[in-house]
Design a protein around this motif. Structure first.
Motif, PDB file in Angstrom:
ATOM      1  N   PHE A   1      13.660  19.968   2.291  1.00 30.01           N
ATOM      2  CA  PHE A   1      12.837  20.325   3.524  1.00 30.01           C
ATOM      3  C   PHE A   1      11.311  20.034   3.617  1.00 30.01           C
ATOM      4  CE2 PHE A   1      17.017  22.564   3.663  1.00 30.01           C
ATOM      5  CZ  PHE A   1      17.257  22.613   4.614  1.00 30.01           C
ATOM      6  N   PHE A   2      10.940  20.167   2.253  1.00 28.72           N
ATOM      7  CA  PHE A   2       9.437  19.694   2.176  1.00 28.72           C
ATOM      8  C   PHE A   2       9.225  18.289   2.390  1.00 28.72           C
ATOM      9  CE2 PHE A   2       6.011  19.773  -1.438  1.00 28.72           C
ATOM     10  CZ  PHE A   2       4.906  19.344  -0.482  1.00 28.72           C
ATOM     11  N   ALA A   3      10.034  17.362   1.870  1.00 24.49           N
ATOM     12  CA  ALA A   3      10.124  16.093   2.035  1.00 24.49           C
ATOM     13  C   ALA A   3      10.272  15.688   3.429  1.00 24.49           C
ATOM     14  CB  ALA A   3      11.097  15.521   0.994  1.00 24.49           C
ATOM     15  N   GLY A   4      11.202  16.185   3.894  1.00 24.62           N
ATOM     16  CA  GLY A   4      11.912  15.904   5.231  1.00 24.62           C
ATOM     17  C   GLY A   4      10.982  16.264   6.285  1.00 24.62           C
ATOM     18  N   LEU A   5       9.851  16.938   6.170  1.00 24.82           N
ATOM     19  CA  LEU A   5       9.048  17.394   7.359  1.00 24.82           C
ATOM     20  C   LEU A   5       7.841  16.731   7.168  1.00 24.82           C
ATOM     21  CD1 LEU A   5      10.079  21.011   7.599  1.00 24.82           C
ATOM     22  CD2 LEU A   5      10.292  19.402   9.385  1.00 24.82           C
TER      23      LEU A   5
ATOM     24  N   ALA B   1       4.247  14.505  -3.505  1.00 30.23           N
ATOM     25  CA  ALA B   1       4.052  15.908  -4.132  1.00 30.23           C
ATOM     26  C   ALA B   1       5.845  16.330  -4.012  1.00 30.23           C
ATOM     27  CB  ALA B   1       3.467  16.755  -3.041  1.00 30.23           C
ATOM     28  N   PRO B   2       6.616  16.306  -3.044  1.00 35.48           N
ATOM     29  CA  PRO B   2       7.939  16.801  -3.184  1.00 35.48           C
ATOM     30  C   PRO B   2       8.836  15.939  -4.062  1.00 35.48           C
ATOM     31  CG  PRO B   2       7.528  15.624  -0.833  1.00 35.48           C
ATOM     32  CD  PRO B   2       6.275  15.989  -1.478  1.00 35.48           C
TER      33      PRO B   2
ATOM     34  N   ILE C   1       0.813  -1.200  -0.055  1.00 39.95           N
ATOM     35  CA  ILE C   1      -0.133   0.113   0.012  1.00 39.95           C
ATOM     36  C   ILE C   1       0.931   1.380   0.110  1.00 39.95           C
ATOM     37  CG2 ILE C   1      -1.602   1.485   1.349  1.00 39.95           C
ATOM     38  CD1 ILE C   1      -2.898  -1.145   0.113  1.00 39.95           C
ATOM     39  N   VAL C   2       1.885   1.304   0.938  1.00 39.23           N
ATOM     40  CA  VAL C   2       2.767   2.342   0.834  1.00 39.23           C
ATOM     41  C   VAL C   2       3.513   2.806  -0.555  1.00 39.23           C
ATOM     42  CG1 VAL C   2       5.042   3.182   1.700  1.00 39.23           C
ATOM     43  CG2 VAL C   2       3.354   2.218   3.338  1.00 39.23           C
ATOM     44  N   VAL C   3       3.750   1.614  -1.206  1.00 39.79           N
ATOM     45  CA  VAL C   3       4.597   1.739  -2.416  1.00 39.79           C
ATOM     46  C   VAL C   3       3.523   2.355  -3.555  1.00 39.79           C
ATOM     47  CG1 VAL C   3       5.872   0.543  -4.149  1.00 39.79           C
ATOM     48  CG2 VAL C   3       6.420   0.254  -1.828  1.00 39.79           C
ATOM     49  N   ALA C   4       2.507   1.683  -3.536  1.00 43.05           N
ATOM     50  CA  ALA C   4       1.468   1.956  -4.710  1.00 43.05           C
ATOM     51  C   ALA C   4       1.034   3.384  -4.306  1.00 43.05           C
ATOM     52  CB  ALA C   4       0.320   0.986  -4.459  1.00 43.05           C
ATOM     53  N   SER C   5       0.657   3.919  -3.189  1.00 45.35           N
ATOM     54  CA  SER C   5       0.191   5.189  -2.855  1.00 45.35           C
ATOM     55  C   SER C   5       1.222   6.242  -3.171  1.00 45.35           C
ATOM     56  CB  SER C   5      -0.483   5.407  -1.457  1.00 45.35           C
ATOM     57  OG  SER C   5       0.605   5.078  -0.426  1.00 45.35           O
ATOM     58  N   MET C   6       2.315   6.104  -2.713  1.00 50.21           N
ATOM     59  CA  MET C   6       3.379   6.819  -2.856  1.00 50.21           C
ATOM     60  C   MET C   6       4.094   7.078  -4.166  1.00 50.21           C
ATOM     61  SD  MET C   6       7.122   7.368  -0.533  1.00 50.21           S
ATOM     62  CE  MET C   6       7.755   5.909  -0.935  1.00 50.21           C
TER      63      MET C   6
END
Length: 454
Positions: free
Chosen positions: A310-314, A168-169, A21-26
């Motif tokens: 920073f977007f991705a990390g937060l 998104a990021p 699920i994690v892989v498919a959604s991301m």
């Protein structure tokens, strides 16, 4: 991810593997946002030159931003269309359809003729494909969010839901990274290059054509999914409705309004600190005093690629915070930070003394706030709606906010900076932040709601 973290429906003995699920959604949202963002980059760099009349460069840029905003008009329609099938047929099949819609439209942009070849057919065809991109993304986000939230472990729903938000990021980084590599390889300088430069002739088309390959990857991942247990249970219990959009408007109009305004500042923030500031930072738009920033586009892309980390990390940080302290209080604090950030535009973006370092600081602060506000949204919006209208309701809220926030943000900001100065662009962002703050104050806390019992 291990088998011990799998979750199964009470009516379906086959476990749903959360790692898949994690892989498919991301992966799916990364592809969708890659497609969406390469248009945003080209809207500043390519389309004003190639797809619109060249008599007035500012008018061409505004026209390009108008086609950019057209997708946001299409997104609520996409959320209604795909939401209908998502709430009637299922999450899996609808996610495949939205990915195909987005991918085909993006590929076709890469083969469109320019204004010099077909005249006004060029912007017309570009607008049509952009509209189709909006339809696809309108159905993508809510489906990916539901895929994550409806399979989440107890007490970790915001953490599970933040995985599609990372698309998104990641998509932004991939889109701008590909453009940067192509520009460096071809030696393109946006300020000095002739219109027959290789980048403007064919190089800009490469990211759009590449989308066909990565869509295939996304389809492979999504076709291996099973339906979410929450939706499967709703089907077994006969809780599907004939017309989800009518049902959600009739029974959940208040969450629709609240969800739309909860997302408003997030959307406005992102498209000001990415799309609009790219035109301002590279000197395509002057301050009302006539002063301009003069950062090269290649340098600006490099600054954006640093800041988006920073977007991705937060995003994960915000998911953890939302599970630990609750969605409402976390978003109230972050939205207050967005308002303060907006009121500092006049200092941070003053063309008289802002250089590469000042722009990098601006981008880092803006995209850090974006990661913190965007991360919990894929939990918050689905939690406002019942299972049988959740795809439609969360999608409509998310995408109507895109019209009020994202669609007009680059256009309004361009007009404000040229007419009144950069400070007023920040005031515009702060006003949207106040509206979001009011929506959050009227929203109930949703951390502990049961998605089967909303």
């Amino acid at each position: 991810m291990t088998d011990s973290s799998d979750i199964a429906s009470s009516t379906d003995p086959v476990p749903v593997k959360r790692g898949r699920i994690v892989v498919a959604s991301m992966v799916g949202t990364t592809i969708e946002f890659f497609d969406f963002y390469i248009y945003a980059t080209a809207a500043v760099l390519v389309f004003p030159t190639l797809f619109f009349p060249k008599a007035d460069s500012t008018a061409a840029l505004l026209s390009s931003f108008a086609t950019f905003g057209l997708a946001f008009v299409a997104r609520p329609l996409g959320s209604i269309i795909f939401g209908h099938f998502g709430d009637r047929v299922g999450r899996k099949a609808t996610l495949v359809g939205s990915l195909l819609t987005m991918g085909i439209a993006t590929f076709l942009i890469g083969v469109l003729p320019t204004f010099d070849r077909v005249g006004y057919w060029a912007p017309a065809l570009l607008s049509t494909m952009r509209f189709c991109q909006g339809l696809g993304l309108g159905g993508e986000w809510s489906g990916a969010a539901l895929l994550a939230t409806e399979t989440a472990a107890k007490g970790k729903r915001a953490w599970a839901a933040m995985w599609p938000q990372l698309g998104a990021p990641f998509g932004f980084f991939l889109a701008n990274g590909v453009f940067l590599v192509i520009m460096l390889t071809l030696g393109f300088d946006a300020k000095t290059a002739a219109t027959n430069h290789a980048f403007l002739t064919w190089g800009w088309r490469i990211p759009f054509l590449l989308s066909a390959l990565i869509v295939i990857v996304g389809l492979y991942v999504r076709l291996k999914l099973t339906e979410t247990p929450v939706f499967a249970k709703a089907v077994e219990e006969g809780r599907r409705v004939e017309t989800p959009v009518g049902e959600v408007v009739r029974t959940a109009w208040r969450p629709l309004v609240i969800g739309t305004f909860v997302m408003l500042a997030t959307y406005t923030l992102f498209y000001i600190v990415t799309t609009w500031v790219a035109s301002y930072g590279t000197g395509k738009v002057a301050d009302h005093s006539g002063a301009k920033l003069a950062i090269s586009y290649v340098d600006f892309l490099e600054l954006q690629l640093v800041a988006v980390l920073f977007f991705a990390g937060l995003v994960p940080v915000s998911g953890w915070l939302a599970d630990r302290f609750g969605r409402r209080i976390v978003l109230l604090v972050i939205t207050t930070g967005i308002i303060v950030f907006g009121l500092l535009f006049g200092v941070m973006l003053d063309p008289r003394h802002t250089g590469d370092g000042g722009m990098l600081l601006f981008l880092i602060v803006g995209l850090a706030l974006m990661g913190l506000t965007f991360g919990p949204m894929s939990a918050v919006l689905p939690e406002l709606f019942a299972t049988n209208v959740r795809y439609t309701g969360s999608g409509i809220s998310y995408n109507f906010a895109s019209i009020l926030g994202a669609a007009v943000a680059p256009f309004i900001a361009t007009w404000l900076v040229s007419s009144y100065g950069v400070f007023w662009v920040g005031v515009y962002l702060a006003i949207t932040g106040v509206l979001t703050l009011l929506a959050l104050l009227t929203m109930r806390e949703t951390r502990d709601v049961d998605l089967e019992q909303v």
